[in-house]
Enzyme design. Structure first.
Site, PDB file in Angstrom:
ATOM      1  N   ARG A   1      -4.154   1.027  10.822  1.00 18.57           N
ATOM      2  CA  ARG A   1      -5.001   0.567  11.926  1.00 18.57           C
ATOM      3  C   ARG A   1      -5.038   1.667  12.977  1.00 18.57           C
ATOM      4  NH1 ARG A   1      -6.757  -2.740   8.957  1.00 18.57           N
ATOM      5  NH2 ARG A   1      -6.580  -5.003   9.135  1.00 18.57           N
TER       6      ARG A   1
ATOM      7  N   GLU B   1     -12.989   1.109  17.076  1.00 19.53           N
ATOM      8  CA  GLU B   1     -14.045   1.157  16.055  1.00 19.53           C
ATOM      9  C   GLU B   1     -15.251   0.358  16.507  1.00 19.53           C
ATOM     10  OE1 GLU B   1     -12.230  -0.153  12.414  1.00 19.53           O
ATOM     11  OE2 GLU B   1     -10.738   1.402  12.516  1.00 19.53           O
TER      12      GLU B   1
ATOM     13  N   ALA C   1     -11.174   2.213   3.373  1.00 22.36           N
ATOM     14  CA  ALA C   1     -10.187   2.600   2.350  1.00 22.36           C
ATOM     15  C   ALA C   1      -9.926   1.490   1.343  1.00 22.36           C
ATOM     16  CB  ALA C   1      -8.872   3.014   3.019  1.00 22.36           C
TER      17      ALA C   1
ATOM     18  N   ILE D   1       0.836  -1.207   0.000  1.00 28.27           N
ATOM     19  CA  ILE D   1       0.000   0.000   0.000  1.00 28.27           C
ATOM     20  C   ILE D   1       0.869   1.256   0.000  1.00 28.27           C
ATOM     21  CG2 ILE D   1      -1.732   1.321   1.312  1.00 28.27           C
ATOM     22  CD1 ILE D   1      -2.873  -1.426   2.228  1.00 28.27           C
TER      23      ILE D   1
ATOM     24  N   HIS E   1     -13.525   3.149   8.102  1.00 31.76           N
ATOM     25  CA  HIS E   1     -12.669   1.985   7.793  1.00 31.76           C
ATOM     26  C   HIS E   1     -13.080   1.344   6.455  1.00 31.76           C
ATOM     27  CE1 HIS E   1     -10.097  -1.469   9.631  1.00 31.76           C
ATOM     28  NE2 HIS E   1      -9.952  -1.398   8.319  1.00 31.76           N
TER      29      HIS E   1
HETATM   30  O1  LIG Z   1      -8.535  -2.890   6.755  1.00 30.25           O
HETATM   31  C1  LIG Z   1      -8.725  -3.707   5.935  1.00 30.25           C
HETATM   32  C2  LIG Z   1      -7.809  -4.769   5.645  1.00 30.25           C
HETATM   33  O2  LIG Z   1      -6.829  -4.945   6.383  1.00 30.25           O
HETATM   34  O3  LIG Z   1      -8.048  -5.491   4.658  1.00 30.25           O
END
Ligand SMILES: O=CC(=O)O
Length: 340
Positions: free
Chosen positions: A257, A286, A306, A180, A304
Site C-alpha cells: 500500500r 492514488e 499487481a 504474497i 495499482h
Molecule cells: O491491492 C489489492 C488488494 O489488496 O487486493
C-alpha cells in the site's frame, strides 16, 4: 498485499441453484462505480442486499430497513467498512473481504464483536509476487527505460542504453512475509538472490534470516520489497532512516500500500540520486502520482494492478463463493483471517 495469515484455500466450483425464498441473506457493500462481477453466481445461491439497488435511499437507511437479520456481508474491493456501518448490522457474523489488503475494514470492531473476516490474498498472491519480481527486474535491468529509448528513436543516435544491474546475488529484504511475501521469496531464491525478512513475528518454519527491525533489514539488503499489511504500526514503515540505511544503490519495490512508504521522502531520495531506484505499484494518494517521478528512468510506475489477472479474478470469485457457502453450511471457512 499480504494480510494477517489466512487458512489454506480449498476451492469449490459446484453450482446448485436454490429456490429464492430459502436463500440466505448477504449484504453487498460496494462503491457505486464498482460492479459485482460474480453477481449471477451469487444470486443463484444468496439473496443479495445491495444498497446500490435503492439509489434514492442512503446506505444507512437501506441497511437499517433490510439487513437487521443478515449474518454475512461481502465487501467488494476496497469499499470502507466502518464501525458505524457494522453497527447497523446487529446479526452480522461474517465479513467476506475480496482484496488481499483489509485495512479498509474495521478489523478492531470485527474482533470486538466476534465477527469472522475472510481475505483474498490466497487468490492473488502468485500474481502479486510475479509482479513484484517483474518490477524489480524492470528497475534493475531498465526494461521500461530501454523501451522508451527504442520508441524515442534514440537507438543508435544517442549511443548505448546505460548498463543495468544483475538480479542474481542481490540481498533482498522482504517486509511482510505473508502469502504474497512468501511467494516473492520462492521466486527470488530461484533467481539466485539471498532473502531476509521482517514481519510482526519470526516465523518458526522459515529458513531465511529474520530482522525484528526494518532498519536492520534495510542495512543488510540491496533491495527492499514492501508487501505487508497496512496498519497503524506499519504506516510509513519505510521512512527516511530506513531509506538511508538501504543506501545509495538500494532499490525499493512497493506492491503493498502507498502509505507503507513515506512517499515525500522517497521522492526526495530519488530526485537527489540518494537511492538506486524504485518500482511502485501503489501510492499514498492514488491515483495521484508525484510528477517528479515521471522524468526518472530508474523508477517504474504502475497503476495499482499487481494482483489483478484474469486468472486471479476467477480464483477470487471461487474463493468468495466457497467462503459464503462454507459459512452457511457450518463448514470451516476457506480463508479465515487470524484477526488478533
Ligand atoms: O491491492 C489489492 C488488494 O489488496 O487486493
Amino acid at each position: 498485499m499480504a494480510t494477517k495469515e489466512e487458512q489454506p484455500q480449498v476451492l469449490e466450483n459446484k453450482e446448485e441453484p436454490k429456490e429464492d425464498g430459502e436463500l440466505p441473506l448477504v449484504v453487498v457493500l460496494r462503491s457505486k462505480n464498482f460492479s459485482l462481477p460474480l453477481e449471477d453466481r451469487l444470486q443463484s445461491h444468496f439473496h443479495l442486499l445491495d444498497p446500490n439497488d435503492s439509489p434514492d435511499e442512503s446506505t444507512e437507511s437501506f441497511l437499517s430497513r433490510h439487513a437487521y437479520s443478515a449474518r454475512a456481508l461481502l465487501c467488494v474491493a476496497l469499499t470502507p467498512l466502518t464501525a458505524d456501518t457494522l453497527g447497523l448490522l446487529p446479526s452480522l457474523e461474517l465479513v467476506v473481504g475480496s482484496s488481499a489488503g483489509l485495512e479498509h475494514i474495521d478489523l478492531h470492531e470485527c474482533r470486538r464483536r466476534g465477527i469472522m473476516v475472510t481475505g483474498a490474498s490466497a487468490a492473488f498472491c502468485e500474481d502479486a509476487a510475479d509482479y513484484a519480481v517483474a518490477l524489480l527486474i524492470d528497475v534493475l535491468r531498465r526494461i521500461s527505460a530501454a523501451d522508451r529509448f527504442v520508441r524515442g528513436r534514440l537507438w543508435p543516435v544517442k549511443g548505448e542504453h546505460p548498463l543495468g544491474f544483475k538480479l542474481g546475488g542481490k540481498r533482498v529484504g522482504i517486509v511482510g512475509l505473508g502469502n504474497i511475501g512468501s511467494q516473492i521469496a520462492k521466486r527470488l531464491v530461484a533467481f539466485g538472490c539471498s532473502i531476509a525478512y521482517n514481519s510482526r513475528k519470526k516465523k518458526p518454519s522459515v529458513p531465511f534470516p529474520y530482522y525484528a527491525n526494518v532498519w536492520d533489514l534495510a542495512a543488510n539488503s540491496d533491495v527492499l520489497i514492501v508487501c505487508c499489511a497496512l496498519t497503524e504500526d506499519t504506516h510509513h514503515i519505510i521512512n527516511k532512516d530506513v531509506t538511508t540505511a538501504l543506501g545509495k544503490e538500494g532499490v525499493i519495490i512497493n506492491v503493498g500500500r502507498g502509505p507503507l512508504v513515506d512517499e515525500k521522502e522517497l521522492v526526495q531520495f530519488l530526485v537527489r540520486g540518494e537511492i538506486g531506484g524504485a518500482g511502485l505499484d501503489v501510492f499514498e494518494n492514488e491515483p495521484d502520482v508525484p510528477k517528479e517521478l515521471f522524468k526518472l528512468d530508474n523508477v517504474v510506475l504502475s497503476p495499482h494492478c499487481a494482483v489483478v489477472t484474469l486468472e486471479s479474478f476467477a480464483a477470487l470469485q471461487d474463493l468468495v463463493m466457497a467462503n459464503l457457502k462454507a459459512f452457511f453450511s457450518n463448514k470451516p471457512l476457506v480463508s479465515l483471517v487470524q484477526n488478533e
